[in-house]
Motif scaffolding. Structure first.
Motif, short mmCIF file in Angstrom:
data_model
loop_
_atom_site.label_atom_id
_atom_site.label_comp_id
_atom_site.label_asym_id
_atom_site.label_seq_id
_atom_site.Cartn_x
_atom_site.Cartn_y
_atom_site.Cartn_z
N VAL A 1 -4.03 2.60 -9.86
CA VAL A 1 -4.56 1.24 -10.01
C VAL A 1 -4.53 0.51 -8.67
O VAL A 1 -5.48 -0.20 -8.31
N ALA A 2 -3.43 0.68 -7.92
CA ALA A 2 -3.32 0.02 -6.62
C ALA A 2 -4.39 0.50 -5.65
O ALA A 2 -5.01 -0.29 -4.93
N LEU A 3 -4.65 1.80 -5.62
CA LEU A 3 -5.68 2.35 -4.74
C LEU A 3 -7.06 1.83 -5.13
O LEU A 3 -7.87 1.47 -4.26
N TYR A 4 -7.30 1.78 -6.43
CA TYR A 4 -8.59 1.25 -6.90
C TYR A 4 -8.73 -0.22 -6.52
O TYR A 4 -9.81 -0.66 -6.08
N THR A 5 -7.65 -0.98 -6.64
CA THR A 5 -7.68 -2.40 -6.28
C THR A 5 -7.97 -2.59 -4.81
O THR A 5 -8.74 -3.48 -4.41
N LEU A 6 -7.34 -1.76 -3.96
CA LEU A 6 -7.60 -1.86 -2.53
C LEU A 6 -9.07 -1.59 -2.22
O LEU A 6 -9.67 -2.25 -1.36
N LYS A 7 -9.66 -0.62 -2.90
CA LYS A 7 -11.06 -0.32 -2.68
C LYS A 7 -11.94 -1.49 -3.09
O LYS A 7 -12.88 -1.85 -2.38
N ARG A 8 -11.61 -2.12 -4.22
CA ARG A 8 -12.39 -3.27 -4.68
C ARG A 8 -12.24 -4.45 -3.72
O ARG A 8 -13.20 -5.17 -3.44
N LEU A 9 -11.03 -4.64 -3.19
CA LEU A 9 -10.82 -5.72 -2.24
C LEU A 9 -11.60 -5.46 -0.95
O LEU A 9 -12.14 -6.39 -0.33
N GLN A 10 -11.65 -4.21 -0.53
CA GLN A 10 -12.39 -3.86 0.68
C GLN A 10 -13.87 -4.22 0.53
O GLN A 10 -14.52 -4.65 1.49
N ILE A 11 -14.37 -4.08 -0.68
CA ILE A 11 -15.78 -4.39 -0.93
C ILE A 11 -16.02 -5.89 -1.08
O ILE A 11 -17.00 -6.42 -0.56
#
Length: 249
Positions: A16-26
């Motif tokens: 979940v944390a990795l997915y969140t970081l990817k969404r924040l990057q976008i």
């Protein structure tokens, strides 16, 4: 889907944390000046004191334990989000204080005359039991912080060790006391009336230092009293033995 040991706690949180970081990057604007760090560490359950865990990152300064302000960016660092299993989003965690109590006694055979007459020997196990009983019955504060309803201070003896043989007076005993401590200071915007001390007052909540001092005081009081009683009994037994020997002579 993620399967296997630890998938829920806490490999799922890492995903979940990795997915969140990817969404924040976008989604974050290009001029975003903050810094987001994902720390996947070991030993979080045992206090994060491993040489390869969170303590190592804190010692390096890679992860800051408290909010600080950078003079260049005026950006606040130190906040953290922990991805724990479940559907509840919480805003914080009560403080945790763990204390180890070690009691030293004097070993003796339980069938000996000295032990029967209380001339020698000190049972570390029963002393520790008395300490634990006093800690359990002490009137700890039951006040709750508004951010943690129904979660007052708890002081719980958990791990217990002592004794080496069925017929040996235990010379050493120890236990671990787990304390969960709500914030003791006033929340921002709260006001307390002077002199008012009820069950909802912030003033009634105990800090970790107050809890530690109370437990230390309890330990010292009980050991002092037990030592005094043991010394008195030993003196009486010695005097009685001397008197008996004199009569026999």
């Amino acid at each position: 889907m993620l399967y296997g040991r630890g998938a829920c706690d806490n490999k799922g949180g890492i995903a979940v944390a990795l997915y969140t970081l990817k969404r924040l990057q976008i989604s974050l604007p290009q001029n975003f000046r903050g810094k987001i760090i994902l720390a996947v560490v070991a030993e979080e359950e045992s206090g994060a004191n491993s040489l390869v865990g969170l303590r190592y990152l804190m010692d390096l300064g890679a992860v800051k334990p408290f909010p600080t302000t950078s003079p260049n960016t005026l950006t606040c660092f130190g906040g953290s989000i922990y991805c724990y299993p479940g559907r509840t989003v919480t805003i914080g965690h009560r403080g945790v204080l763990r204390l180890r109590i070690n009691v030293q006694g004097t070993s003796l055979h339980t069938g000996s005359t000295d032990w029967a007459l209380k001339r020698r020997g000190a049972n570390a196990l029963t002393a520790l039991c008395e300490i634990i009983s006093r800690i359990e019955t002490y009137p700890w504060s039951r006040a709750c912080h508004p951010s943690f309803p129904n979660l007052p201070l708890t002081v719980t003896p958990t791990l217990f060790q002592g004794g080496v043989g069925e017929s040996i007076v235990p010379e050493a005993a120890s236990c671990v006391v787990d304390c969960r401590i709500p914030p003791s200071s006033s929340s921002e915007g709260e006001e307390e009336e002077e002199g008012v001390e009820d069950s909802n007052s912030n003033r009634n909540r105990s800090s970790s230092e107050e809890v530690r001092q109370q437990i230390e005081s309890t330990v010292q009081e009980i050991l002092h009293n037990r030592n005094a009683v043991a010394e008195s009994a030993a003196n009486s037994a010695s005097a009685a033995a001397a008197a008996a020997a004199g009569c026999g002579g």
